[in-house]
Design a protein around this motif. Sequence first.
Motif, mmCIF file in Angstrom:
data_model
loop_
_atom_site.group_PDB
_atom_site.id
_atom_site.type_symbol
_atom_site.label_atom_id
_atom_site.label_comp_id
_atom_site.label_asym_id
_atom_site.label_seq_id
_atom_site.Cartn_x
_atom_site.Cartn_y
_atom_site.Cartn_z
ATOM 1 N N LEU A 72 17.935 8.442 8.770
ATOM 2 C CA LEU A 72 16.489 8.626 8.746
ATOM 3 C C LEU A 72 15.772 7.277 8.758
ATOM 4 N N GLY A 73 14.484 7.326 9.062
ATOM 5 C CA GLY A 73 13.709 6.099 9.169
ATOM 6 C C GLY A 73 12.399 6.204 8.404
ATOM 7 N N LEU A 74 11.420 5.405 8.826
ATOM 8 C CA LEU A 74 10.114 5.369 8.165
ATOM 9 C C LEU A 74 9.432 6.734 8.260
ATOM 10 N N PRO A 75 8.604 7.074 7.281
ATOM 11 C CA PRO A 75 8.234 6.287 6.096
ATOM 12 C C PRO A 75 9.212 6.464 4.945
ATOM 13 N N LEU A 76 9.063 5.600 3.936
ATOM 14 C CA LEU A 76 9.843 5.710 2.708
ATOM 15 C C LEU A 76 9.054 6.536 1.700
ATOM 16 N N CYS B 233 0.842 -1.201 0.000
ATOM 17 C CA CYS B 233 0.000 0.000 0.000
ATOM 18 C C CYS B 233 0.874 1.247 0.000
ATOM 19 N N CYS B 234 0.602 2.120 -0.933
ATOM 20 C CA CYS B 234 1.325 3.388 -1.041
ATOM 21 C C CYS B 234 0.313 4.515 -0.952
ATOM 22 N N TYR B 235 0.546 5.448 -0.034
ATOM 23 C CA TYR B 235 -0.393 6.542 0.187
ATOM 24 C C TYR B 235 0.130 7.800 -0.498
ATOM 25 N N ILE B 236 -0.699 8.362 -1.374
ATOM 26 C CA ILE B 236 -0.328 9.534 -2.158
ATOM 27 C C ILE B 236 -0.812 10.792 -1.450
ATOM 28 N N PRO C 83 7.574 -1.656 7.010
ATOM 29 C CA PRO C 83 8.994 -1.997 6.766
ATOM 30 C C PRO C 83 9.172 -3.236 5.903
ATOM 31 N N ASP C 84 8.255 -4.198 6.005
ATOM 32 C CA ASP C 84 8.359 -5.394 5.159
ATOM 33 C C ASP C 84 8.161 -5.034 3.689
ATOM 34 N N SER C 85 7.238 -4.127 3.415
ATOM 35 C CA SER C 85 7.011 -3.680 2.037
ATOM 36 C C SER C 85 8.231 -2.944 1.497
ATOM 37 N N ILE C 86 8.854 -2.139 2.342
ATOM 38 C CA ILE C 86 10.052 -1.405 1.926
ATOM 39 C C ILE C 86 11.180 -2.370 1.591
ATOM 40 N N ARG C 87 11.335 -3.403 2.395
ATOM 41 C CA ARG C 87 12.377 -4.403 2.137
ATOM 42 C C ARG C 87 12.121 -5.123 0.811
ATOM 43 N N ILE C 88 10.869 -5.450 0.530
ATOM 44 C CA ILE C 88 10.533 -6.119 -0.725
ATOM 45 C C ILE C 88 10.844 -5.221 -1.914
ATOM 46 N N LEU C 89 10.478 -3.944 -1.818
ATOM 47 C CA LEU C 89 10.742 -3.010 -2.912
ATOM 48 C C LEU C 89 12.234 -2.882 -3.185
#
Length: 313
Positions: A50-54, A6-9, A20-26
């Motif tokens: 820096l940290g979340l979000p990406l 899920c990506c929020y615009i 974080p799991d989605s970021i690792r997959i990307l």
Amino acid sequence: MTSQICCYIFENHHGLIFNPDSIRILREKYRIVGCLTGNLPEYPRQNNELGLPLELSREECCVLADQQIISMYEIILPLNNSEQDHLQYLTEIDIEFQKQKIQNGHEKINEILLNRQSILQKKIQSFNENNFENDEFILSLLETNNAWQNCSKSLEENERIFLLNIIQQRLKQFTLEYMFIKLPIESKRINLQIRLITSEELKQNLKLIEQLRCDVFADLYLNKNQKYWISNGQKFGGDYLVYFDDPSRCHSTFIVTCVLRNEIELNSTIIPLTHLIARCRVAVNVNKICVLASRKSPISSDIEYLTINWNGF
């Protein structure tokens, strides 16, 4: 196919990913670099790490959505606070506090018993009264604490009472102010309203140069002959930096600058010659290759690339 990422615009048309799991997959599977934009909870006053979000650029969002890797959502504003959401949050905080309180209690008891000899030698001589209160929470901890059950059998009565007072004093220090708060990675609002959007909607009302950047990014990312890693190139005066491997393992090879040519006027460019020379010299100084990207024609979607080398004349 419905994507699990899920990506929020948001208003700037950039996407944010909080999981974080989605970021690792990307990063590992799809070669998406992005840009971490949040502060680390442990070090909120620094900006070196820096940290979340990406944050994903518009170009990254569009190409991932077209490949059905992500689903893009727009949050419908304004957000209305709900009393039920507030009560649910407080309930979760209280449950987590009780868990941490029990864990902290056992850790403190074990620490005190481990150092009981030095504690008793220093302080028991000045201890003359019993201030221990029959606290049900502490008593329940002691009943389930193996270290206390084994140690208390060999303690004299005054030593036992003294250690109970020390334990009680230490455990009272753990309050809500000292508990760890787990940052949520998704909203649990009951009345949260989101709208699924497509890459076509994200590309609406783009300027010519912005449309070109999206097309160039997609052309580089979907290259069948070479899997490139692409990041923002503003720090070197370009649009993109192109890597042959993960940016954490190697330096970039190309500085790509998108150039409007046929869209403005036939056989013309909006880059002055002096700017072109400056870009080329920057690329040489940082050991990279300067690349200009443009369309072959106004009606064509094909991208052509021009590399420029500095000969030192």
